[in-house]
Design an enzyme around this catalytic site. Structure first.
Site, short mmCIF file in Angstrom:
data_model
loop_
_atom_site.label_atom_id
_atom_site.label_comp_id
_atom_site.label_asym_id
_atom_site.label_seq_id
_atom_site.Cartn_x
_atom_site.Cartn_y
_atom_site.Cartn_z
N TYR A 26 15.03 -33.38 -15.96
CA TYR A 26 13.57 -33.44 -16.09
C TYR A 26 12.91 -33.59 -14.72
CZ TYR A 26 13.90 -38.48 -15.32
OH TYR A 26 14.15 -39.70 -14.76
N CYS A 64 11.26 -37.82 -9.29
CA CYS A 64 9.99 -38.51 -9.50
C CYS A 64 9.11 -38.54 -8.26
CB CYS A 64 10.22 -39.92 -10.03
SG CYS A 64 11.11 -40.97 -8.85
N ARG A 90 -3.20 3.19 8.59
CA ARG A 90 -3.57 2.03 7.76
C ARG A 90 -2.45 1.00 7.70
NH1 ARG A 90 -4.71 4.77 2.09
NH2 ARG A 90 -5.85 2.83 1.72
N ARG A 119 10.61 -48.74 -12.47
CA ARG A 119 11.22 -49.01 -11.17
C ARG A 119 10.91 -50.45 -10.76
NH1 ARG A 119 9.16 -45.83 -5.97
NH2 ARG A 119 7.37 -47.20 -6.27
N GLU A 132 17.16 -41.80 -2.99
CA GLU A 132 16.09 -41.53 -2.03
C GLU A 132 16.49 -41.85 -0.60
OE1 GLU A 132 12.62 -43.91 -2.82
OE2 GLU A 132 13.81 -45.58 -3.57
N LYS A 169 0.84 -1.19 0.00
CA LYS A 169 0.00 0.00 0.00
C LYS A 169 0.87 1.25 0.00
CE LYS A 169 -3.74 -0.53 2.46
NZ LYS A 169 -4.36 -0.76 3.78
N ARG A 182 -3.20 -1.24 -6.47
CA ARG A 182 -2.25 -2.36 -6.48
C ARG A 182 -2.56 -3.20 -7.70
NH1 ARG A 182 -5.39 -4.73 -1.40
NH2 ARG A 182 -7.34 -4.79 -2.51
N HIS A 203 -15.94 -8.68 0.61
CA HIS A 203 -14.94 -9.50 1.29
C HIS A 203 -14.95 -10.93 0.75
CE1 HIS A 203 -13.62 -12.22 4.55
NE2 HIS A 203 -12.65 -11.33 4.65
N SER A 225 17.36 -40.77 -10.33
CA SER A 225 16.05 -40.13 -10.22
C SER A 225 15.81 -39.90 -8.73
CB SER A 225 14.97 -41.02 -10.82
OG SER A 225 13.72 -40.40 -10.65
N ASN A 252 10.06 -38.18 -1.98
CA ASN A 252 9.17 -38.53 -0.86
C ASN A 252 9.97 -39.25 0.22
OD1 ASN A 252 7.22 -37.57 -2.53
ND2 ASN A 252 6.32 -39.55 -3.02
N GLY A 257 -8.46 -7.06 4.19
CA GLY A 257 -9.28 -7.03 5.40
C GLY A 257 -8.70 -7.77 6.59
N MET A 297 -5.90 -7.09 8.37
CA MET A 297 -5.30 -6.29 9.44
C MET A 297 -6.12 -5.02 9.63
SD MET A 297 -1.34 -7.09 8.93
CE MET A 297 -1.41 -6.43 7.30
P1 ADP Z 1 -7.71 -2.26 3.63
O1 ADP Z 1 -6.27 -2.60 3.52
O2 ADP Z 1 -8.49 -3.19 4.47
O3 ADP Z 1 -8.30 -1.98 2.30
P2 ADP Z 1 -7.38 0.55 3.98
O4 ADP Z 1 -6.21 0.99 4.73
O5 ADP Z 1 -7.27 0.63 2.52
O6 ADP Z 1 -7.78 -0.90 4.46
O7 ADP Z 1 -8.57 1.45 4.50
C1 ADP Z 1 -9.90 1.06 4.60
C2 ADP Z 1 -10.80 2.06 3.90
O8 ADP Z 1 -10.62 3.37 4.38
C3 ADP Z 1 -10.55 2.10 2.42
O9 ADP Z 1 -11.78 2.12 1.74
C4 ADP Z 1 -9.81 3.39 2.22
O10 ADP Z 1 -10.05 3.91 0.96
C5 ADP Z 1 -10.37 4.27 3.33
N1 ADP Z 1 -9.38 5.27 3.73
C6 ADP Z 1 -8.16 5.01 4.20
N2 ADP Z 1 -7.46 6.14 4.40
C7 ADP Z 1 -8.29 7.16 4.07
C8 ADP Z 1 -8.14 8.56 4.05
N3 ADP Z 1 -7.00 9.16 4.41
N4 ADP Z 1 -9.19 9.30 3.65
C9 ADP Z 1 -10.34 8.69 3.29
N5 ADP Z 1 -10.53 7.37 3.28
C10 ADP Z 1 -9.52 6.60 3.66
MG MG Z 2 10.61 -44.45 -2.54
MG MG Z 3 -7.78 -0.74 1.05
#
Ligand code: ADP
Ligand code: MG
Ligand code: MG
Length: 878
Positions: free
Chosen positions: A850, A830, A91, A625, A743, A22, A333, A449, A762, A766, A100, A102
């Site tokens: 191989y 193998c 964040r 074998r 082996e 991020k 990303r 999610h 070969s 395992n 989602g 962390m």
């Molecule tokens: P996640 O990794 O779970 O997507 P984010 O860090 O991206 O969490 O944040 C969760 C939500 O909060 C996202 O929708 C993001 O766009 C929003 N958000 C994060 N920082 C800001 C900010 N500075 N202003 C407005 N919205 C934010």
């Molecule tokens: Mg064997």
């Molecule tokens: Mg996000």
């Protein structure tokens, strides 16, 4: 001195290790001149320090303070300042995206004073200010103070009744803030921290800590993300999507992450903040509708999306917010996608001239290819369709409906196939999603999610099936037409079409498998696979062979691109009716004549087996074998025989067998009388097999047998067997290589000697893994592997992915010493690892000739062998 904080203007996308995905991408967008709110990133190194030492590294607080002042002067306001507060978000963001998993806290800097300042600055918009404040307490309480989020959720629900959150008035929201503060006081015994600096400090620590939250640990294990990376933390100036109808927030993909087709995909929600979109609190509108709502922002967004695609040369996903008509980019990303989308997008990008075919091969993975080879639902037959949702993650899944994650895990542990049915999933459902064959939700779009996580795991998912009424408490759902499905009833979901069916729908082969079987590529997905596979074949150095021991598998192996058989086991050829003959052999083993009679009876049967396989392989090499398992495996069970004897039902033969079974009993059969040891102890056994091979080869023109001796530990063992085999081959006038499996650790350690008697090696990885680790595979996996994974002793079972450090070291040593003795010695593998992506990369690096794997894994191995040549970063085959 170490630098722990980077301004967005200082970073770039190559710094993911340090800044997380991020942070690195926020910096990249900043440098591209895109509208990103200013901010800075605390490195993952600081997090690692904190997690290891229990305290933040020295100097970090000061660095944060310095960057914060710079941010404050840039924004012309101070964090939490009463009359005009700067607010920030805190964040999480690790190297690999963990959707989602962390924590993130928005609106840091609000308290009883600054909430008024915020309202004033927003033109007297009290409602907005109190909405932001209640969100802060809610998020902070849940993530930083570990308060049960439901407490806040219930208070909100109670206030809303049947209304939407946007219907709440400023006064009501102010009341809600008081309620929330009460919850905090009750749960923590303290007041909600009013000091903005303290809010910030605590939130940063909470994000660090969230790296080790149970669900994050589970997700990492599932996705094979190393446990020791830590997360970076981003501090970003807040922009507000909850200022009214001219504001909003959304997510978008530059192409459809489900199919890979080009177009505009995303969801938008007016007057909302951050997570509202993915949490599904209100129904979002398709991104296209933004054109009608705010054409200027829409056009700008589309143009930014194009910039990003061209810049990243790949599908991007995006989070954005519009504050009073001004567009802000909050995240991008390279987006997760389904397997089908990955293949389609890779060739589209080639056709657009953005990437080369070489790169296209690196953009897909063997795991994705394997997913495309799973069966799908057939088109014919009766099927009772009950509804259609969104096709969030493809595949065909059949199972019993369950309504909670706990139940999903419970039933899956009993070996049941289950479909997890939820209104919507949240990060706590991860264990249930892993346990289930598929996931069905009634709410949320392709960016929900459930959809995002399922796509990441390659799990079938239908989401947003809005006609369904799902009740977890009553363990049932209803569908239109008065249909009701209760827990335990079987349903089928099609993640490629979004359809949901009652009962079990039969599955058929995937189009990709049909293509490998020889069908003409007749749709764009199969054509994409075809192009990428052809290119992978043209660049790979490793050969790919099959493990096959019957003509059908051998033929399939050839159709799938196998260049020979790397392991033809012969023990299967002693099963069924032929057990009888093995019994005779065991009973007569001490008399020369009796033994020979039994062997003579087996020889023609073996010969005909080999003829079938040689014919199927049409001149490609076939490594056979000689018999490997202990002989008692072929005999009747000790208990059954004892019962017969005790009840007086035993025949003479039964009694003799009972004595033989007792005589052959081993405490530890894996390390007992098997492999080459058997060949040396039972005269004539290996000779019979070699003769059968030679005779068969004589009858099939062009046959290329290679004779492989299992479980060798010392060159002397091999020499004894080899001498006899070579004689038989010469007498028959048949040419065949004679080689050995590597082996046992001793064979690897003495490979230089072993190579004097072996024309090929070969690696039987395992057994080599079992003996190197001292693990009895069948016992340890169930007994303690999950604990070992938990403890991080290994990130993935060494039986699944070759252990480079230990077993791999033995392989490398044997390669080097084997070649030194016999330059040009043929080298292959193998074990099961031959079809595992990461292990294929290892085999390429170790210089093997191989890999050999099960016929269905051949395409995966071909692709990964190509990728091994083309990828720089071999550790990352995901
Ligand atoms: P996640 O990794 O779970 O997507 P984010 O860090 O991206 O969490 O944040 C969760 C939500 O909060 C996202 O929708 C993001 O766009 C929003 N958000 C994060 N920082 C800001 C900010 N500075 N202003 C407005 N919205 C934010
Ligand atoms: Mg064997
Ligand atoms: Mg996000």
């Amino acid at each position: 001195m170490a630098k722990f904080v980077y301004d967005f203007t200082e970073g770039n996308r190559d710094l993911k290790d340090l800044l997380g995905g991020k942070g690195a991408n926020l910096a990249e967008m900043t440098n591209l001149g895109l509208p990103v709110p200013p901010g800075f990133t605390i490195t993952s190194e600081a997090c690692r320090h904190y997690l290891a030492e229990g305290s933040v590294p020295e100097g970090l607080e000061q660095e944060i303070a310095d960057h914060l002042s710079a941010l404050e002067s840039a924004m012309g306001k101070k964090l939490g300042q009463a009359d005009d507060p700067l607010l920030v978000s805190v964040r999480s963001g690790a190297k690999f995206s963990m959707p989602g998993m962390m924590e993130t806290v928005l609106n840091i800097g609000l308290n009883d004073e600054s909430v008024h300042g915020l309202a004033k600055q927003a033109g007297g918009n009290d409602r907005f200010a109190w909405d932001s404040y209640r969100r802060l307490i809610q998020m902070f309480g849940k993530t930083v103070q570990d308060i049960d989020g439901d407490l806040f959720e219930h208070a909100l629900e109670e206030l809303k009744q049947d209304r939407q959150d946007t219907d709440l008035t400023a006064r009501e929201l102010q009341g809600l803030v008081e309620t929330y503060k009460g919850i905090v006081r009750e749960q923590t015994g303290k007041d909600f921290p009013a000091d903005p600096g303290e809010q910030l400090r605590l939130a940063v620590k909470a994000v660090f800590d969230s790296w080790n939250a149970p669900r994050a640990i589970l997700y990492r294990r599932q996705e094979r993300i190393p446990a020791d990376l830590g997360t970076a933390v981003n501090i970003v100036a807040m922009v507000f999507g909850n200022l009214g109808d001219d504001s909003g927030t959304g997510v978008a993909f530059t192409r459809d992450p489900g199919s890979g087709r080009q177009g505009i995909y995303g969801d938008y929600l007016q007057n909302a903040q951050g997570e509202d979109v993915v949490a599904g609190i209100r129904n979002t509108v398709p991104l296209q509708d933004l054109e009608r709502i705010d054409k200027t922002s829409y056009d700008e967004l589309l143009s930014i999306m194009e910039t990003l695609e061209t810049h990243y040369r790949d599908l991007c996903d995006i989070e954005f917010t519009i504050e009073r008509g001004k567009l802000w980019m909050l995240q991008t990303r390279v987006g997760k996608r389904t397997a089908a989308a990955a293949f389609r997008i890779a060739v589209q990008l080639v056709d657009q001239g953005l990437i080369t075919l070489d790169e296209a091969v690196t953009r897909v993975s063997g795991d994705q290819l394997a997913q495309l080879m799973f069966p799908r639902f057939g088109k014919d037959g009766d099927r009772e369709k009950i509804t259609k949702g969104m096709n969030a993650s493809p595949g065909a899944a059949v199972g019993k409906a369950v309504f909670t994650s706990e139940r999903a895990v419970e039933l899956a542990e009993q070996g049941e196939d289950v479909i997890l049915v939820r209104r919507e999933t949240n990060p706590d459902d991860l264990s249930g999603m892993i346990a289930a064959r598929g996931v069905l939700t009634s709410r949320g779009g392709k960016t929900s999610h459930a959809a995002v996580v399922a796509r990441g795991m390659g799990k079938t998912c239908v989401c947003g099936a809005e006609e369904l009424e799902v009740s977890a408490s009553e363990r049932r759902f209803t569908a239109p037409g008065g249909i009701e499905v209760r827990e335990g009833e079987v349903i089928s979901i099609d993640g490629s079409t979004g359809e949901v069916f009652l009962g079990e729908v039969p599955v058929v082969d995937s189009a990709v498998v049909e293509y490998f079987e020889g069908a003409e590529p007749d749709d764009d997905l199969v054509r994409a696979v075809d192009r990428i596979m052809s290119h992978a074949d043209s660049v790979r150095r490793l050969g790919v062979r099959a493990n096959a021991d019957n003509p059908e598998d051998a033929a399939r192996a050839r159709r799938f691109g196998g260049q020979g058989i790397g392991l033809c086991r012969t023990e299967h050829m002693f099963l069924g009716e032929r057990r009888q003959l093995v019994e005779d052999l065991v009973l007569a083993r001490s008399s020369k004549e009796g033994r020979q009679k039994a062997l003579d009876a087996l020889e023609p049967l073996q010969k005909s087996d080999f003829i079938g396989i040689f014919q199927a392989m049409e001149g490609l090499p076939v490594t056979i074998r000689l018999i490997d398992p202990p002989l008692h495996e072929f005999l009747p069970d000790l208990v059954a025989l004892s019962v017969k004897a005790a009840t007086g039902e035993a025949t003479d033969k039964d009694r003799a067998l009972l004595a033989a079974v007792k005589g052959l009993h081993e405490e530890n059969p894996m390390l007992g009388l098997r492999g080459v040891r058997l060949g040396l102890v039972i005269p004539g056994l290996f000779a019979m097999q070699v003769r059968a091979i030679a005779e068969a080869a004589r009858e099939v023109p062009g046959a290329r047998p290679e004779i492989m001796i299992p479980l060798v530990a010392a060159v002397q063992e091999l020499e004894a067997v080899r001498e006899e085999a070579v004689k038989i081959l010469q007498e028959a006038g048949v040419e065949a290589l004679v080689g050995t499996m590597i082996e046992t650790p001793r064979a690897a350690l003495t490979a230089g000697q072993v190579a004097e008697a072996a024309e090929f090696f070969s690696f039987g990885t395992n057994d080599l893994t079992q003996m190197t680790w001292g693990f009895s595979r069948d016992d340890v996996e169930a007994a303690f592997f999950s604990r070992y994974l938990e403890l991080g002793i290994f990130g993935v079972s060494p039986f699944e992915t070759l252990d480079r450090d230990g077993v791999g070291r033995l392989v490398r040593l044997a390669v080097e010493e084997g070649r030194a003795t016999r330059p040009g010695i043929k080298l292959g593998i193998c074990g099961e690892h031959g079809g595992d992506p990461d292990s294929v990369h290892f085999c390429h690096e170790a210089g093997l000739d191989y890999v050999s794997c099960s016929p269905f894994r051949i395409p995966v191995a071909r692709l990964e062998a190509g990728r091994a040549v083309l990828t720089q970063d071999d550790s990352d085959t995901r």
